[in-house]
Design an enzyme around this catalytic site. Structure first.
Site, PDB file in Angstrom:
ATOM      1  N   TYR A   1      59.308  15.433 127.619  1.00  9.12           N
ATOM      2  CA  TYR A   1      59.047  15.682 126.197  1.00  9.12           C
ATOM      3  C   TYR A   1      60.145  14.997 125.398  1.00  9.12           C
ATOM      4  O   TYR A   1      61.273  15.460 125.341  1.00  9.12           O
ATOM      5  CB  TYR A   1      59.030  17.185 125.938  1.00  9.12           C
ATOM      6  CG  TYR A   1      58.684  17.620 124.535  1.00  9.12           C
ATOM      7  CD1 TYR A   1      58.211  16.727 123.575  1.00  9.12           C
ATOM      8  CD2 TYR A   1      58.808  18.958 124.178  1.00  9.12           C
ATOM      9  CE1 TYR A   1      57.892  17.142 122.303  1.00  9.12           C
ATOM     10  CE2 TYR A   1      58.493  19.395 122.895  1.00  9.12           C
ATOM     11  CZ  TYR A   1      58.034  18.491 121.964  1.00  9.12           C
ATOM     12  OH  TYR A   1      57.721  18.917 120.696  1.00  9.12           O
TER      13      TYR A   1
ATOM     14  N   LYS B   1      55.231  13.400 126.751  1.00  5.38           N
ATOM     15  CA  LYS B   1      54.764  13.812 125.427  1.00  5.38           C
ATOM     16  C   LYS B   1      55.670  13.095 124.448  1.00  5.38           C
ATOM     17  O   LYS B   1      56.856  13.407 124.336  1.00  5.38           O
ATOM     18  CB  LYS B   1      54.859  15.324 125.238  1.00  5.38           C
ATOM     19  CG  LYS B   1      54.490  15.764 123.818  1.00  5.38           C
ATOM     20  CD  LYS B   1      54.704  17.255 123.603  1.00  5.38           C
ATOM     21  CE  LYS B   1      54.403  17.621 122.145  1.00  5.38           C
ATOM     22  NZ  LYS B   1      54.633  19.065 121.881  1.00  5.38           N
TER      23      LYS B   1
END
Length: 294
Positions: free
Chosen positions: A133, A162
């Site tokens: 992330y 992400k």
């Protein structure tokens, strides 16, 4: 492996501030019924910074229990403390998660070598697939495509990202560094259309908490190559993407849910459960524009 619309789930609270397990379970059921392609508990939108370790773990467990393998659960397991990240990752693995979402360490600003060491330690501790992330606006550190590529080459279970950089050229750069099979998921609803056009395969979405079916159909159109149809969804959803973030945090999302599904607006301090009247009016207008409220 992971694609489409994957909501970054809110964590509902009761009036006394405790985690509302019944409301959370109902939210998970609704997300699945509306066509969401996966679930992410206890990410930023789940207010992970203000959950205790026990609450964090319980929310992950409950999500896995309710989902019951109908859709994959990518459990939030990030920390700016490597040992803590490993602890959360091991717990999610034992609880039955399908993958982990591990945020870049925030506040202490590690170097690229520090990022490599941190993610390597987590990857070596678990067998689950790991989605990096990368969210520089919140973590104040930006993992380079080169570091990401080095991690992918070193660890077979680091499988995707992400990406919340807001930089659409990163999709191409990361595909070159990490390979064509590297799973790239947008971390920003407003740029998800362009992200997929560059080679992304989905979005870990905040707006999907409020409009799961629309977000799922939007992603399905893109994955089918129907960008004309996707653009119609984009125009329908864009005011909502913008309005729920007029004020920081998850306050806008919970307000929108309170209007459409009667959810509790409560968030944990230092976030505020109340919004400015202009923000509420903008969210109301966006919900009507999207066809989610009369």
């Amino acid at each position: 492996m992971f694609k489409g619309s994957i909501p970054a789930l809110i964590t509902p609270f009761t009036d006394n501030g405790s985690v509302d397990e019944k409301a959370f379970a109902a939210h998970v059921e609704w997300q699945i019924a509306e066509g969401s392609n996966g679930l992410v508990p206890v990410g930023t939108t789940g207010e992970s910074p203000t959950l205790s370790h026990d609450e964090h773990k319980r929310v992950v467990e409950l999500c896995i229990e309710v989902a019951a393998k109908r859709v994959p659960v990518i459990a939030g397991a990030g920390s700016n403390n490597t040992d803590e990240a490993i602890e959360l990752a091991l717990h999610a693995q034992e609880a039955g998660a399908d993958a982990l979402l591990v945020v870049t360490p925030y506040y202490n600003k590690p170097t690229q070598k520090g990022l490599f060491a941190h993610f390597s330690a987590v990857a070596e501790a678990v067998k689950l697939p790991i989605v990096i992330y990368n969210i520089p606006p919140r973590s104040v550190v930006d993992m380079s495509p080169e570091t990401m590529g080095a991690l992918v080459k070193a660890h077979k279970n680091i499988i995707g990202v992400k990406d919340a950089t807001g930089k659409l050229d990163r999709v191409s750069e990361q595909r070159i560094s990490c390979g064509k099979d590297f799973v790239q998921l947008s971390g920003e609803d407003g740029t998800a259309l362009g992200f997929n056009a560059h080679g992304g395969v989905g979005c870990i979405s905040v707006t999907a908490n409020v409009a799961p079916r629309l977000c799922s159909e939007f992603q399905a159109a893109m994955l089918a190559g129907d960008y004309a149809k996707a653009l119609e969804y984009q125009d329908r959803l864009m005011p909502l993407h913008r309005a729920i973030f007029m004020e920081p945090g998850v306050c806008g999302t919970k307000y929108a849910l309170s209007k459409t599904r009667g959810g509790n607006r409560r968030v944990r301090s230092p976030l505020m459960s109340t919004l400015e009247p202009a923000t509420e009016a903008a969210i109301d207008a966006a919900l009507k524009h999207a066809g989610l409220m009369n």
